[in-house]
Design a protein around this motif. Structure first.
Motif, PDB file in Angstrom:
ATOM      1  N   TYR A 100       3.961  76.276  61.685  1.00 48.43           N
ATOM      2  CA  TYR A 100       5.091  76.996  61.823  1.00 48.43           C
ATOM      3  C   TYR A 100       5.053  78.016  60.678  1.00 48.43           C
ATOM      4  CZ  TYR A 100       8.273  74.094  64.549  1.00 48.43           C
ATOM      5  OH  TYR A 100       8.401  72.972  65.579  1.00 48.43           O
ATOM      6  N   MET A 101       4.449  78.876  61.412  1.00 46.98           N
ATOM      7  CA  MET A 101       4.162  80.409  60.273  1.00 46.98           C
ATOM      8  C   MET A 101       4.582  81.660  60.956  1.00 46.98           C
ATOM      9  SD  MET A 101       0.764  79.422  58.012  1.00 46.98           S
ATOM     10  CE  MET A 101      -0.153  78.758  59.111  1.00 46.98           C
ATOM     11  N   PHE A 102       3.967  83.000  60.562  1.00 46.94           N
ATOM     12  CA  PHE A 102       3.826  84.261  60.941  1.00 46.94           C
ATOM     13  C   PHE A 102       2.760  84.847  61.743  1.00 46.94           C
ATOM     14  CE2 PHE A 102       4.813  88.875  60.470  1.00 46.94           C
ATOM     15  CZ  PHE A 102       4.940  89.086  61.608  1.00 46.94           C
ATOM     16  N   TYR A 176      -8.481  79.192  59.677  1.00 46.53           N
ATOM     17  CA  TYR A 176      -9.755  78.343  60.435  1.00 46.53           C
ATOM     18  C   TYR A 176      -9.568  77.052  61.021  1.00 46.53           C
ATOM     19  CZ  TYR A 176     -14.336  76.465  59.566  1.00 46.53           C
ATOM     20  OH  TYR A 176     -15.686  75.604  60.764  1.00 46.53           O
ATOM     21  N   ILE A 177      -8.874  76.429  59.187  1.00 44.21           N
ATOM     22  CA  ILE A 177      -8.656  74.991  59.960  1.00 44.21           C
ATOM     23  C   ILE A 177      -7.403  74.444  61.686  1.00 44.21           C
ATOM     24  CG2 ILE A 177      -7.196  73.218  59.069  1.00 44.21           C
ATOM     25  CD1 ILE A 177     -10.266  72.959  57.779  1.00 44.21           C
ATOM     26  N   ILE A 178      -6.250  75.855  61.180  1.00 46.25           N
ATOM     27  CA  ILE A 178      -5.847  75.578  62.703  1.00 46.25           C
ATOM     28  C   ILE A 178      -6.584  75.139  63.530  1.00 46.25           C
ATOM     29  CG2 ILE A 178      -3.581  76.724  63.605  1.00 46.25           C
ATOM     30  CD1 ILE A 178      -2.767  77.132  60.978  1.00 46.25           C
ATOM     31  N   GLN A 179      -7.428  76.546  63.629  1.00 49.89           N
ATOM     32  CA  GLN A 179      -8.697  77.115  65.188  1.00 49.89           C
ATOM     33  C   GLN A 179      -9.172  75.709  65.064  1.00 49.89           C
ATOM     34  OE1 GLN A 179      -7.153  79.225  67.333  1.00 49.89           O
ATOM     35  NE2 GLN A 179      -5.710  80.270  65.869  1.00 49.89           N
ATOM     36  N   LYS A 180     -10.065  75.529  64.540  1.00 50.06           N
ATOM     37  CA  LYS A 180     -11.312  74.354  64.689  1.00 50.06           C
ATOM     38  C   LYS A 180     -10.783  73.294  64.658  1.00 50.06           C
ATOM     39  CE  LYS A 180     -15.167  71.588  61.668  1.00 50.06           C
ATOM     40  NZ  LYS A 180     -15.653  72.652  62.224  1.00 50.06           N
ATOM     41  N   HIS A 181      -9.245  72.292  64.180  1.00 49.78           N
ATOM     42  CA  HIS A 181      -8.887  71.346  64.465  1.00 49.78           C
ATOM     43  C   HIS A 181      -7.889  71.600  65.898  1.00 49.78           C
ATOM     44  CE1 HIS A 181     -11.768  69.106  62.350  1.00 49.78           C
ATOM     45  NE2 HIS A 181     -11.188  69.982  60.857  1.00 49.78           N
ATOM     46  N   ASN A 182      -7.651  72.156  66.543  1.00 52.17           N
ATOM     47  CA  ASN A 182      -6.822  72.266  67.148  1.00 52.17           C
ATOM     48  C   ASN A 182      -5.224  72.518  67.241  1.00 52.17           C
ATOM     49  OD1 ASN A 182      -6.297  73.863  69.785  1.00 52.17           O
ATOM     50  ND2 ASN A 182      -6.296  72.091  71.081  1.00 52.17           N
ATOM     51  N   ILE A 183      -5.043  72.599  65.929  1.00 53.08           N
ATOM     52  CA  ILE A 183      -3.431  71.619  65.153  1.00 53.08           C
ATOM     53  C   ILE A 183      -2.341  72.661  65.741  1.00 53.08           C
ATOM     54  CG2 ILE A 183      -2.192  71.447  63.443  1.00 53.08           C
ATOM     55  CD1 ILE A 183      -5.235  71.307  61.609  1.00 53.08           C
ATOM     56  N   LYS A 184      -1.552  71.593  66.561  1.00 53.79           N
ATOM     57  CA  LYS A 184      -0.838  72.769  67.244  1.00 53.79           C
ATOM     58  C   LYS A 184       0.223  73.683  66.409  1.00 53.79           C
ATOM     59  CE  LYS A 184       2.921  70.017  69.836  1.00 53.79           C
ATOM     60  NZ  LYS A 184       4.069  69.544  69.799  1.00 53.79           N
ATOM     61  N   ASN A 185       0.273  74.993  66.686  1.00 50.69           N
ATOM     62  CA  ASN A 185       1.329  75.743  65.845  1.00 50.69           C
ATOM     63  C   ASN A 185       1.669  76.757  66.779  1.00 50.69           C
ATOM     64  OD1 ASN A 185      -0.923  78.910  66.613  1.00 50.69           O
ATOM     65  ND2 ASN A 185      -1.999  76.758  66.249  1.00 50.69           N
ATOM     66  N   GLN A 186       2.866  77.583  65.896  1.00 53.46           N
ATOM     67  CA  GLN A 186       3.714  78.614  66.824  1.00 53.46           C
ATOM     68  C   GLN A 186       4.157  78.843  65.760  1.00 53.46           C
ATOM     69  OE1 GLN A 186       7.004  76.462  68.498  1.00 53.46           O
ATOM     70  NE2 GLN A 186       8.585  78.578  68.658  1.00 53.46           N
ATOM     71  N   SER A 187       4.446  80.312  65.965  1.00 53.43           N
ATOM     72  CA  SER A 187       4.645  81.768  65.432  1.00 53.43           C
ATOM     73  C   SER A 187       6.354  81.794  65.100  1.00 53.43           C
ATOM     74  CB  SER A 187       4.760  82.933  65.511  1.00 53.43           C
ATOM     75  OG  SER A 187       4.654  84.234  65.076  1.00 53.43           O
ATOM     76  N   VAL A 188       6.785  81.966  64.357  1.00 53.07           N
ATOM     77  CA  VAL A 188       8.605  82.037  63.854  1.00 53.07           C
ATOM     78  C   VAL A 188       8.411  83.429  64.086  1.00 53.07           C
ATOM     79  CG1 VAL A 188       8.088  80.457  61.739  1.00 53.07           C
ATOM     80  CG2 VAL A 188       8.199  82.450  61.233  1.00 53.07           C
TER      81      VAL A 188
END
Length: 283
Positions: A100-102, A176-188
């Motif tokens: 979770y990040m902005f 880049y790591i989030i996108q390259k490895h398709n890590i689950k992510n969500q904007s706070v």
């Protein structure tokens, strides 16, 4: 579930001291341990960088070590203030596999650093583009859990590859790591990393206020002075008038010391000239 709030604070900047106190109060409120790095665990070789680049930025990778002991870690830059009314972010965002990040990319174009890292490393052609701009998270605040693989994949060696050529190298690398490895992510919600790029209106009502960059310093000489002024108002019941005055004076002295370094004018003269005019409002 063991929780930690993690930050990096090196030096005696009065803003950092105030930030740490707001973190301590919040940590007690949300039943988390406060972990403060006051020395660096990683060495990075920065030489003739294309953009501003700090050797302290990789310290956030230490989150990997903390996740061996803690189930969840909230990282906060030391130029963030947690407000007295801040909600419990651990309760607001509960998926353990998600970082979770902005997402500041929703509000400003970050295609430049994304293009630079894709040129330097193996290009990630499927970079998320939720609106007309690319997704790009601010790395000044994040909430991560042990189940999320992000900090097992992000390395100091990866940051070393780009630190001299890519803008916001640590932040861009994590994106880049989030996108390259398709890590689950969500904007706070923006209130958990309220940045000046969203404007000045009602920023003091946020949960976490981020004084990055200029730090809301419109009509104010420095972000440290703005931070301490806001801090003394929000936490006015925690300190005596004498303590508030001492904090404001420390922020003022840091401002004039920085001004002396840039201008060469003795600090005593800057104080003599500035306090009766510019400093009157803040001291």
């Amino acid at each position: 579930m063991k929780k930690a709030i993690f930050t990096l604070a090196i030096g005696d900047n009065p803003m950092y001291k105030a930030a740490l106190e707001s973190f301590r109060i919040y940590a007690k409120k949300v039943e988390a341990d406060l972990i403060v790095s006051d020395q660096l665990h990683y060495k990075i070789d920065i030489q003739n960088p294309k953009y501003s680049a700090s050797p302290a930025w990789p310290e956030k990778l230490y989150t990997k070590e903390l996740l061996k002991k803690y189930d969840r870690v909230l990282y906060l830059d030391a130029d963030i203030m947690v407000t007295p009314w801040a909600k419990n972010i651990f309760e607001e965002y509960q998926d353990l596999e998600t970082i979770y990040m902005f997402d500041e990319g929703l509000h400003t174009d970050r295609s430049l650093p994304i293009g630079e890292i894709n040129e330097t490393l193996e290009a990630t052609e499927t970079w998320s583009k939720p609106n007309s701009t690319y997704s790009y998270y601010n790395f000044g605040m994040f909430l991560v859990s042990r189940e999320c693989p992000l900090f097992n994949l992000a390395t100091i060696e990866g940051m070393q590859q780009i630190c001299n050529t890519v803008k916001f190298y640590d932040q861009t690398y994590i994106n880049y790591i989030i996108q390259k490895h398709n890590i689950k992510n969500q904007s706070v919600d923006a209130s958990f990393n309220r940045m000046e790029l969203l404007g000045m209106k009602d920023y003091r009502k946020a949960n976490f206020i981020h004084y990055a960059g200029r730090g809301y310093r419109i009509k104010c000489p420095s972000r440290e002075i703005r931070y301490i002024d806001d801090y003394c108002k929000m936490y006015e019941d925690k300190f005596s008038d004498t303590e508030k005055q001492a904090m404001k004076l420390a922020a003022w002295n840091l401002f004039t010391a920085n001004l002396k370094r840039k201008s060469g004018i003795p600090q005593c003269i800057l104080n003599f000239i500035g306090k009766p005019t510019l400093g009157r409002k803040w001291l």
